[in-house]
Design a protein around this motif. Structure first.
Motif, PDB file in Angstrom:
ATOM      1  N   GLU A  30      72.054   1.605 -84.111  1.00 31.42           N
ATOM      2  CA  GLU A  30      72.315   1.303 -85.519  1.00 31.42           C
ATOM      3  C   GLU A  30      71.592   2.327 -86.388  1.00 31.42           C
ATOM      4  OE1 GLU A  30      74.241  -0.998 -86.858  1.00 31.42           O
ATOM      5  OE2 GLU A  30      74.782  -1.998 -84.976  1.00 31.42           O
TER       6      GLU A  30
ATOM      7  N   ASN B 277      73.529  15.660 -75.285  1.00 33.25           N
ATOM      8  CA  ASN B 277      74.919  16.154 -75.251  1.00 33.25           C
ATOM      9  C   ASN B 277      75.243  16.793 -73.898  1.00 33.25           C
ATOM     10  OD1 ASN B 277      75.228  15.275 -77.865  1.00 33.25           O
ATOM     11  ND2 ASN B 277      74.877  17.286 -78.772  1.00 33.25           N
ATOM     12  N   GLY B 278      74.790  16.164 -72.850  1.00 29.28           N
ATOM     13  CA  GLY B 278      75.147  16.620 -71.508  1.00 29.28           C
ATOM     14  C   GLY B 278      74.245  17.689 -70.924  1.00 29.28           C
TER      15      GLY B 278
ATOM     16  N   GLY C 198      74.271   4.908 -73.515  1.00 30.50           N
ATOM     17  CA  GLY C 198      75.501   4.119 -73.551  1.00 30.50           C
ATOM     18  C   GLY C 198      75.599   3.123 -74.694  1.00 30.50           C
ATOM     19  N   THR C 199      74.548   2.991 -75.480  1.00 26.13           N
ATOM     20  CA  THR C 199      74.606   2.064 -76.610  1.00 26.13           C
ATOM     21  C   THR C 199      74.498   2.843 -77.915  1.00 26.13           C
ATOM     22  OG1 THR C 199      73.541   0.367 -75.276  1.00 26.13           O
ATOM     23  CG2 THR C 199      73.533   0.026 -77.663  1.00 26.13           C
ATOM     24  N   ILE C 200      75.329   2.482 -78.856  1.00 30.17           N
ATOM     25  CA  ILE C 200      75.269   3.138 -80.162  1.00 30.17           C
ATOM     26  C   ILE C 200      74.076   2.565 -80.933  1.00 30.17           C
ATOM     27  CG2 ILE C 200      76.503   3.606 -82.311  1.00 30.17           C
ATOM     28  CD1 ILE C 200      77.863   4.862 -79.836  1.00 30.17           C
TER      29      ILE C 200
ATOM     30  N   GLN D 106      74.428   7.929 -79.586  1.00 32.07           N
ATOM     31  CA  GLN D 106      74.552   7.040 -78.434  1.00 32.07           C
ATOM     32  C   GLN D 106      73.340   7.262 -77.534  1.00 32.07           C
ATOM     33  OE1 GLN D 106      78.214   5.658 -75.849  1.00 32.07           O
ATOM     34  NE2 GLN D 106      77.752   7.743 -75.251  1.00 32.07           N
TER      35      GLN D 106
ATOM     36  N   LEU E  88      77.410  12.112 -81.605  1.00 32.17           N
ATOM     37  CA  LEU E  88      78.864  12.049 -81.751  1.00 32.17           C
ATOM     38  C   LEU E  88      79.199  12.268 -83.226  1.00 32.17           C
ATOM     39  CD1 LEU E  88      79.141   8.832 -79.565  1.00 32.17           C
ATOM     40  CD2 LEU E  88      79.491  11.176 -78.796  1.00 32.17           C
ATOM     41  N   TYR E  89      79.807  13.393 -83.506  1.00 37.92           N
ATOM     42  CA  TYR E  89      80.040  13.779 -84.897  1.00 37.92           C
ATOM     43  C   TYR E  89      81.300  13.144 -85.471  1.00 37.92           C
ATOM     44  CZ  TYR E  89      76.296  17.132 -84.402  1.00 37.92           C
ATOM     45  OH  TYR E  89      75.067  17.692 -84.204  1.00 37.92           O
ATOM     46  N   PHE E  90      81.203  12.744 -86.695  1.00 42.32           N
ATOM     47  CA  PHE E  90      82.399  12.305 -87.424  1.00 42.32           C
ATOM     48  C   PHE E  90      83.283  13.533 -87.643  1.00 42.32           C
ATOM     49  CE2 PHE E  90      79.884   8.616 -88.684  1.00 42.32           C
ATOM     50  CZ  PHE E  90      80.845   7.626 -88.817  1.00 42.32           C
TER      51      PHE E  90
ATOM     52  N   GLU F  43      74.051  11.572 -91.553  1.00 40.89           N
ATOM     53  CA  GLU F  43      75.052  10.558 -91.911  1.00 40.89           C
ATOM     54  C   GLU F  43      76.379  10.838 -91.218  1.00 40.89           C
ATOM     55  OE1 GLU F  43      73.658  12.604 -94.070  1.00 40.89           O
ATOM     56  OE2 GLU F  43      72.438  11.476 -95.500  1.00 40.89           O
ATOM     57  N   MET F  44      76.555  12.080 -90.771  1.00 45.01           N
ATOM     58  CA  MET F  44      77.825  12.461 -90.151  1.00 45.01           C
ATOM     59  C   MET F  44      77.750  12.424 -88.619  1.00 45.01           C
ATOM     60  SD  MET F  44      79.864  12.882 -92.629  1.00 45.01           S
ATOM     61  CE  MET F  44      81.276  13.651 -91.835  1.00 45.01           C
TER      62      MET F  44
ATOM     63  N   ASP G 215      73.581  11.202 -76.879  1.00 43.21           N
ATOM     64  CA  ASP G 215      74.751  11.963 -77.332  1.00 43.21           C
ATOM     65  C   ASP G 215      74.848  11.896 -78.845  1.00 43.21           C
ATOM     66  OD1 ASP G 215      76.204  12.869 -74.887  1.00 43.21           O
ATOM     67  OD2 ASP G 215      76.152  10.725 -74.443  1.00 43.21           O
TER      68      ASP G 215
ATOM     69  N   SER H  16      76.960   9.868 -85.127  1.00 45.86           N
ATOM     70  CA  SER H  16      76.695   8.577 -84.523  1.00 45.86           C
ATOM     71  C   SER H  16      75.891   8.896 -83.267  1.00 45.86           C
ATOM     72  CB  SER H  16      78.034   7.916 -84.173  1.00 45.86           C
ATOM     73  OG  SER H  16      77.876   6.544 -83.992  1.00 45.86           O
TER      74      SER H  16
END
Lengths: 77, 70, 271
Positions: B44, B6-7, B40-42, B37, B62-64, B32-33, B60, B35
Motif C-alpha cells: 500500500e 526488477n529481476g 508477490g504482494t503489492i 510489489q 511496476l510503472y504506470f 506516484e507513478m 518489483d 506500484s
C-alpha cells in the motif's frame, strides 16, 4: 482395398492450399474415418503426407495413379 | 544484504531499508507513478515508510503506463 | 460447422494450416465478438490484425477525431483522414482488409454510466486507452461483467501488457490499485512515444485476443509483460491476485462504477 468415407481431389492444387483442403476435409470426418486425398506428383506428394502425419493422422496407403497423380488414404486421428 | 530488484540481484548495504528509502536510492523520479510489489504482494502506498526490505527479498517496481489512444 | 467458401479458405489458409488453430480455430474467430477501447496507437494495430484474422464482429470505441500528430503511430489513420472520426477511419481500413466482417463503431466517451452496456455481449475486450481513469474503469467494468481483458500501456520507449480473466487471474487494480494523482502523470508535452512501440504492444495484445478465442497457448494472465525498445529487453513479472483488491478481492468495496478525476491534459492532448 480400404474404403474411404470422403474423397478430396487436389489435382492441380499447389502447396499449401492442398493441405488446407485436406484439413477441411478431415475436420468433417469422425475419428477413425478415412479420407481419400488425391495429390499431384512433385512438391504436393513430397510435402503433404508429412504435414498430415504431424497433425497426428495415419497414412494407410499411398498409391500411384495412372495419370501420375497420387492417392493417399488417411485415417483421421 | 542481497535483494532482487526488477529481476536483478543487487547488493545494498543500508539497513533497515524502507520502500520509501529504496525508491529514493533508486532515484525513482515520481513514486506516484510506481506500484511496488514486495515478494508477490503489492505494498500500500501509505505504507512505503514502514514497509521494510530484508535479505533475499524480491522487489518489483511496476510503472504506470497510460499511453495508447490519443 | 461453417462451410468455408473457397475465398475464405484461401484468405485464412495460414491460420488453418497452424496445427493449434486449424479449421476449428478459424471458425471460433469468425464467430467471436471483440471490443477495442481506443482507436489510437494501440487500437489501430489491434483493429487491423483482428480484422485480418477474421474476428467476425469487432467493436471499436473512441470519441475523438484524427489529428495530424496521431499519424506518427496510429497506423489505421491516413493523412486524408484528418478531421474524420477515429472509429469511422479505423472501420474503413478494417473493412478494406476484410469486407466480410461486422465492425460496430461506438463514437462515445466511455463513462461509468455507459460502459457496462457497451461491453456487454463481447467475448473479449482490449484496452488501448490513453488515460488512467478510463483504464481503471475498463478493468472494473470487465470484472463486473466477467469479460476477459487485455490491458495495454505505452510510454516513450516502453510498453506493458497483461491479460485479465476475471475470477481466475489478477486484475489491473490488484497491481495498480488506483489512478495516480493527475498532477503526477507526465504532461503531454514532456512525454512522447516511439511510434513503433505502439505497434509492438498493440500486436502483442491482438495476439492475446486471438489466443484467448482459439484457446491456443498460455495467456499473459498473472503476468505483466514489459519491454523497453531502447534495449529490446523483455521481462515477464509474475503477479498475484490480491485478496484485498477493491474490485476482484474477497470483499469488493467497489460495487458501483464511478468516473475518477482526470488530468486536464489527458482529455485532449497526446501521449
Amino acid at each position: 482395398m480400404t474404403k474411404a468415407d470422403a474423397v478430396k481431389d487436389c489435382r492441380h492444387v499447389g502447396c499449401p492450399m492442398n493441405m488446407v483442403y485436406a484439413k477441411v476435409a478431415l475436420s468433417k470426418l469422425q475419428s477413425g474415418q478415412i479420407l481419400e486425398l488425391i495429390l499431384d506428383d512433385g512438391p504436393p506428394i513430397n510435402n503433404v503426407p508429412g504435414s498430415v502425419q504431424k497433425e497426428g493422422h495415419t497414412i494407410l496407403e499411398k498409391n500411384r495413379l495412372d495419370d501420375g497423380a497420387w492417392q493417399l488414404l488417411i485415417k483421421k486421428a | 544484504m542481497q535483494i532482487t530488484i526488477n529481476g536483478t540481484l543487487e547488493n545494498i548495504t543500508e539497513t533497515p531499508l524502507s520502500i520509501a528509502r529504496l525508491l529514493e536510492i533508486r532515484e525513482v523520479e515520481s513514486p506516484e507513478m510506481v506500484s511496488v510489489q514486495l515478494n508477490g504482494t503489492i505494498v500500500e502506498r501509505a505504507h512505503y515508510g514502514e514497509a521494510t526490505v530484508s535479505d533475499n527479498d524480491e522487489v518489483d517496481f511496476l510503472y504506470f503506463m497510460g499511453g495508447g489512444s490519443h | 460447422m461453417i462451410d468455408f467458401s473457397e475465398e475464405q479458405l484461401e484468405r485464412y489458409s495460414r491460420h488453418i494450416l497452424l496445427h493449434d488453430v486449424g479449421v476449428e480455430g478459424q471458425e471460433k474467430l469468425l464467430q467471436a465478438r471483440v471490443l477495442i477501447v481506443g482507436a489510437g496507437g494501440l487500437g489501430c494495430p489491434i483493429g487491423l490484425y483482428l480484422a485480418a484474422a477474421g474476428v467476425g464482429t469487432i467493436g471499436i470505441v473512441d470519441s475523438d477525431t484524427v489529428d495530424l500528430s496521431n499519424l506518427q503511430r496510429q497506423i489505421a489513420h491516413f493523412t486524408k483522414d484528418i478531421g474524420m472520426s477515429k472509429v469511422e477511419s479505423a472501420k474503413e481500413k478494417m473493412l478494406a482488409i476484410n469486407p466480410e466482417l461486422t465492425v460496430i463503431t461506438h463514437q462515445v466517451h466511455l463513462q461509468a454510466s455507459n460502459i457496462r452496456e457497451i461491453i456487454r455481449g463481447y467475448d473479449f475486450v482490449l484496452d488501448g486507452t490513453d488515460n488512467f481513469p478510463t483504464k481503471f474503469l475498463v478493468n472494473d467494468a470487465c470484472v463486473m461483467e466477467n469479460i476477459p481483458l487485455s490491458h495495454g500501456g505505452i510510454l516513450r520507449f516502453d510498453g506493458q501488457t497483461m491479460t485479465i480473466v476475471p475470477g481466475r487471474s489478477t486484475c489491473y487494480r490488484c497491481t495498480f490499485k488506483a489512478p495516480p494523482p493527475p498532477d503526477a502523470v507526465p504532461t503531454c508535452s514532456q512525454a512522447g512515444v516511439l511510434g513503433a512501440v505502439a505497434g509492438m504492444l498493440g500486436t502483442i495484445q491482438a495476439a492475446e485476443a486471438l489466443k484467448y478465442i482459439t484457446g491456443v497457448g498460455t495467456l499473459l494472465t498473472d503476468t505483466l509483460l514489459t519491454f523497453n525498445a531502447k534495449t529490446m529487453d523483455f521481462r515477464k513479472i509474475k503477479l498475484h491476485r490480491q485478496a484485498n483488491c477493491p474490485i476482484c478481492g474477497e470483499k469488493p468495496t467497489i460495487t458501483e462504477l464511478f468516473d475518477a478525476e482526470q488530468a486536464a491534459c489527458d482529455l485532449k492532448c497526446s501521449f
